[in-house]
Design an enzyme around this catalytic site. Sequence first.
Site, mmCIF file in Angstrom:
data_model
loop_
_atom_site.group_PDB
_atom_site.id
_atom_site.type_symbol
_atom_site.label_atom_id
_atom_site.label_comp_id
_atom_site.label_asym_id
_atom_site.label_seq_id
_atom_site.Cartn_x
_atom_site.Cartn_y
_atom_site.Cartn_z
ATOM 1 N N ALA A 1 10.219 2.294 -1.191
ATOM 2 C CA ALA A 1 10.473 3.014 -2.243
ATOM 3 C C ALA A 1 11.403 4.179 -2.307
ATOM 4 O O ALA A 1 12.074 4.390 -3.113
ATOM 5 C CB ALA A 1 9.177 3.867 -2.268
ATOM 6 N N LYS B 1 0.827 -1.165 0.101
ATOM 7 C CA LYS B 1 -0.192 0.047 0.055
ATOM 8 C C LYS B 1 0.968 1.384 -0.075
ATOM 9 O O LYS B 1 1.757 1.583 0.742
ATOM 10 C CB LYS B 1 -1.125 0.107 1.109
ATOM 11 C CG LYS B 1 -1.797 1.081 1.147
ATOM 12 C CD LYS B 1 -2.949 0.787 2.319
ATOM 13 C CE LYS B 1 -4.014 1.966 2.259
ATOM 14 N NZ LYS B 1 -4.852 1.932 1.068
ATOM 15 N N GLY C 1 6.310 0.866 5.969
ATOM 16 C CA GLY C 1 7.395 0.011 5.221
ATOM 17 C C GLY C 1 7.603 0.251 3.679
ATOM 18 O O GLY C 1 8.574 -0.022 3.268
ATOM 19 N N CYS C 2 6.142 0.616 3.050
ATOM 20 C CA CYS C 2 6.319 0.762 1.654
ATOM 21 C C CYS C 2 7.144 2.071 1.494
ATOM 22 O O CYS C 2 7.895 2.244 0.272
ATOM 23 C CB CYS C 2 4.936 0.970 0.924
ATOM 24 S SG CYS C 2 4.102 -0.761 1.237
ATOM 25 N N THR C 3 7.065 3.182 2.197
ATOM 26 C CA THR C 3 7.791 4.339 1.951
ATOM 27 C C THR C 3 9.268 4.131 2.169
ATOM 28 O O THR C 3 10.234 4.665 1.201
ATOM 29 C CB THR C 3 7.506 5.374 3.299
ATOM 30 O OG1 THR C 3 6.144 5.637 2.932
ATOM 31 C CG2 THR C 3 8.144 6.609 2.979
#
Length: 251
Positions: A107, A97, A102-104
């Site tokens: 990325a 998401k 965690g995705c930040t």
Amino acid sequence: MPPELRKRKAPAVEPATAPPAKKKGPVAKAVAKVKEAVTGSPKAAETNGSSSQVVVGQTITLDGFGGEVETNDGLKTTLQKLVDESTAGVVLFTYPKASTPGCTTQACSFRDAHADFTGTGFAVYGLSKDSPKANTSFKTNKNLPYTLLCDPGATLISAIGLKKAPASTTRGVFVIDKSGKILAAEPGSPTGTLETAKKVTGGYGSAAAAQEPVVNGANGAAKEDVAQAETAAQVADTAEKIDSNEGKSEI
């Protein structure tokens, strides 16, 4: 004749029952969610049985593979087109998401190492089920230099083996070269996916070595990620102790 002595049977010993599982209190539950967001869920490596079983080293036919996806700018594209437009191949990192912790981390790690990949001819793309609007905000807010792909139907995510039951996405990385040969296809942590991609694309070249001292670069992001994980673990342990003490006081 002396009377026959009979041995009395010892009473049967019932097996000891295992103590009931310790329940997490409200504080521990809340902290566990934070810890999962930082370090990634241990179940994140599990993929849905409906996902394709891609094999590293296999050369696939790109025509029709994974169906059609959309860029964060709203343009339709396919994996075949992305590979054709690249110099050496494509790196896809998947995330559950947009704009979550965690995705930040993931990325931004690929952002900071972007020059390593372009230097070897590989094009980098993020891939998720998010909408173009959500991914555009993510890209803009974090100054991501690469395109984010939107796959709401999970056709490409499933094709590369990173769909998670029942309707989510496993964090992972998929790398394919210009000939259609799969170089990597595996789940991983936010920084682990980066390291896998760099390893198979030769991203540990001079550009990576030159960035070693940079605190805010990929190496800094990795150290920060580890520090956050350790802090989350310590907070979780403290929370469990607090909940345990509260439980005793209520008895």
